[in-house]
Design a protein around this motif. Structure first.
Motif, PDB file in Angstrom:
ATOM      1  N   LEU A 164      -0.500   5.588   8.278  1.00  0.00           N
ATOM      2  CA  LEU A 164       0.397   4.449   8.078  1.00  0.00           C
ATOM      3  C   LEU A 164       0.704   3.754   9.404  1.00  0.00           C
ATOM      4  O   LEU A 164       0.727   2.521   9.472  1.00  0.00           O
ATOM      5  CB  LEU A 164       1.682   4.922   7.389  1.00  0.00           C
ATOM      6  CG  LEU A 164       2.526   3.911   6.666  1.00  0.00           C
ATOM      7  CD1 LEU A 164       1.726   3.079   5.683  1.00  0.00           C
ATOM      8  CD2 LEU A 164       3.660   4.622   5.933  1.00  0.00           C
ATOM      9  N   SER A 165       0.895   4.515  10.462  1.00  0.00           N
ATOM     10  CA  SER A 165       1.157   3.932  11.785  1.00  0.00           C
ATOM     11  C   SER A 165      -0.025   3.111  12.280  1.00  0.00           C
ATOM     12  O   SER A 165       0.156   2.021  12.839  1.00  0.00           O
ATOM     13  CB  SER A 165       1.475   5.033  12.797  1.00  0.00           C
ATOM     14  OG  SER A 165       2.657   5.708  12.443  1.00  0.00           O
ATOM     15  N   GLY A 221      11.025   3.960   3.181  1.00  0.00           N
ATOM     16  CA  GLY A 221      11.504   4.567   1.941  1.00  0.00           C
ATOM     17  C   GLY A 221      10.375   5.144   1.112  1.00  0.00           C
ATOM     18  O   GLY A 221      10.466   6.281   0.615  1.00  0.00           O
ATOM     19  N   HIS A 222       9.297   4.404   0.976  1.00  0.00           N
ATOM     20  CA  HIS A 222       8.169   4.897   0.180  1.00  0.00           C
ATOM     21  C   HIS A 222       7.336   5.917   0.952  1.00  0.00           C
ATOM     22  O   HIS A 222       6.690   6.774   0.335  1.00  0.00           O
ATOM     23  CB  HIS A 222       7.335   3.732  -0.344  1.00  0.00           C
ATOM     24  CG  HIS A 222       8.019   3.031  -1.467  1.00  0.00           C
ATOM     25  ND1 HIS A 222       8.018   3.503  -2.756  1.00  0.00           N
ATOM     26  CD2 HIS A 222       8.790   1.914  -1.494  1.00  0.00           C
ATOM     27  CE1 HIS A 222       8.728   2.707  -3.531  1.00  0.00           C
ATOM     28  NE2 HIS A 222       9.214   1.733  -2.778  1.00  0.00           N
ATOM     29  N   GLY A 228       0.816  -1.214   0.000  1.00  0.00           N
ATOM     30  CA  GLY A 228       0.000   0.000   0.000  1.00  0.00           C
ATOM     31  C   GLY A 228       0.847   1.260   0.000  1.00  0.00           C
ATOM     32  O   GLY A 228       0.557   2.219  -0.730  1.00  0.00           O
ATOM     33  N   ALA A 229       1.901   1.278   0.820  1.00  0.00           N
ATOM     34  CA  ALA A 229       2.794   2.441   0.865  1.00  0.00           C
ATOM     35  C   ALA A 229       3.507   2.628  -0.477  1.00  0.00           C
ATOM     36  O   ALA A 229       3.675   3.756  -0.951  1.00  0.00           O
ATOM     37  CB  ALA A 229       3.815   2.281   1.995  1.00  0.00           C
ATOM     38  N   MET A 230       3.906   1.529  -1.089  1.00  0.00           N
ATOM     39  CA  MET A 230       4.570   1.603  -2.391  1.00  0.00           C
ATOM     40  C   MET A 230       3.611   2.155  -3.449  1.00  0.00           C
ATOM     41  O   MET A 230       3.983   3.036  -4.234  1.00  0.00           O
ATOM     42  CB  MET A 230       5.062   0.213  -2.812  1.00  0.00           C
ATOM     43  CG  MET A 230       6.161  -0.337  -1.933  1.00  0.00           C
ATOM     44  SD  MET A 230       6.434  -2.091  -2.248  1.00  0.00           S
ATOM     45  CE  MET A 230       8.049  -2.046  -2.993  1.00  0.00           C
ATOM     46  N   VAL A 275      13.259  -5.763   6.005  1.00  0.00           N
ATOM     47  CA  VAL A 275      12.996  -5.376   4.612  1.00  0.00           C
ATOM     48  C   VAL A 275      11.655  -4.659   4.496  1.00  0.00           C
ATOM     49  O   VAL A 275      11.544  -3.627   3.831  1.00  0.00           O
ATOM     50  CB  VAL A 275      13.063  -6.609   3.678  1.00  0.00           C
ATOM     51  CG1 VAL A 275      12.590  -6.273   2.276  1.00  0.00           C
ATOM     52  CG2 VAL A 275      14.482  -7.171   3.639  1.00  0.00           C
ATOM     53  N   ILE A 276      10.640  -5.174   5.158  1.00  0.00           N
ATOM     54  CA  ILE A 276       9.318  -4.540   5.120  1.00  0.00           C
ATOM     55  C   ILE A 276       9.399  -3.106   5.614  1.00  0.00           C
ATOM     56  O   ILE A 276       8.916  -2.177   4.961  1.00  0.00           O
ATOM     57  CB  ILE A 276       8.295  -5.342   5.955  1.00  0.00           C
ATOM     58  CG1 ILE A 276       7.902  -6.620   5.224  1.00  0.00           C
ATOM     59  CG2 ILE A 276       7.054  -4.510   6.267  1.00  0.00           C
ATOM     60  CD1 ILE A 276       7.103  -7.605   6.064  1.00  0.00           C
TER      61      ILE A 276
END
Length: 155
Positions: A143-144, A116-117, A41-43, A109-110
């Motif tokens: 997002l949090s 990053g995004h 979703g963030a990407m 990685v997640i």
């Protein structure tokens, strides 16, 4: 040329395969499985903002792409079909990688890709859409909440 110790080479091959299978097995961790979708979703939110933020000249002349990251600019400046195909492959590859790496590495990685995004989308919110610091703050809260609900559904 035949190996002088055929049992040794077969044993090393089996042990190496077993180690790789232990390292690369499908994740059963519920937090990783859920957080992968938050990451996607963030990407996608970052990529959507990137596309919406392109100047009108971009749609006729992709070389005029407005993207601060040189890696993503390379694909965006090649035109929409190239950018969309690259984006799909990029997201799917990261998602599949997260399906097989160990839990701790997967979580690292997640969060690296989420952060990053988040940064990428935040620059569009703050500077592209002129929302100032309020845009990234609101996006960070949303997002949090998604991260907490995904990682800790019983909390």
């Amino acid at each position: 040329m035949a190996c002088r110790f055929p049992g040794l080479s077969a044993g090393l091959g089996i042990r190496t395969s077993a180690m790789l299978m232990a390292f690369f097995k499908l994740t059963t961790d519920k937090a990783v499985k859920r957080l992968r979708w938050v990451m996607v979703g963030a990407m996608l939110f970052d990529k959507l903002n990137t596309l919406l933020g392109q100047p009108s000249s971009y749609w006729q002349q992709p070389a005029t792409a407005n993207e601060g990251d040189a890696f993503f600019h390379f694909f965006l400046s090649r035109g929409l079909p190239v950018y969309l195909l690259f984006s799909l492959l990029y997201i799917v590859a990261i998602f599949l990688l997260l399906s097989v790496v160990p839990r701790r590495l997967g979580l690292v990685v997640i969060f690296a890709f989420i952060l990053g995004h988040f940064l990428g989308a935040s620059t569009w919110l703050a500077y592209g859409w002129h929302l100032g610091v309020l845009g990234p703050i609101i996006y960070g809260i949303i997002l949090s909440v998604l991260i907490v609900l995904s990682a800790f559904p019983d909390a």
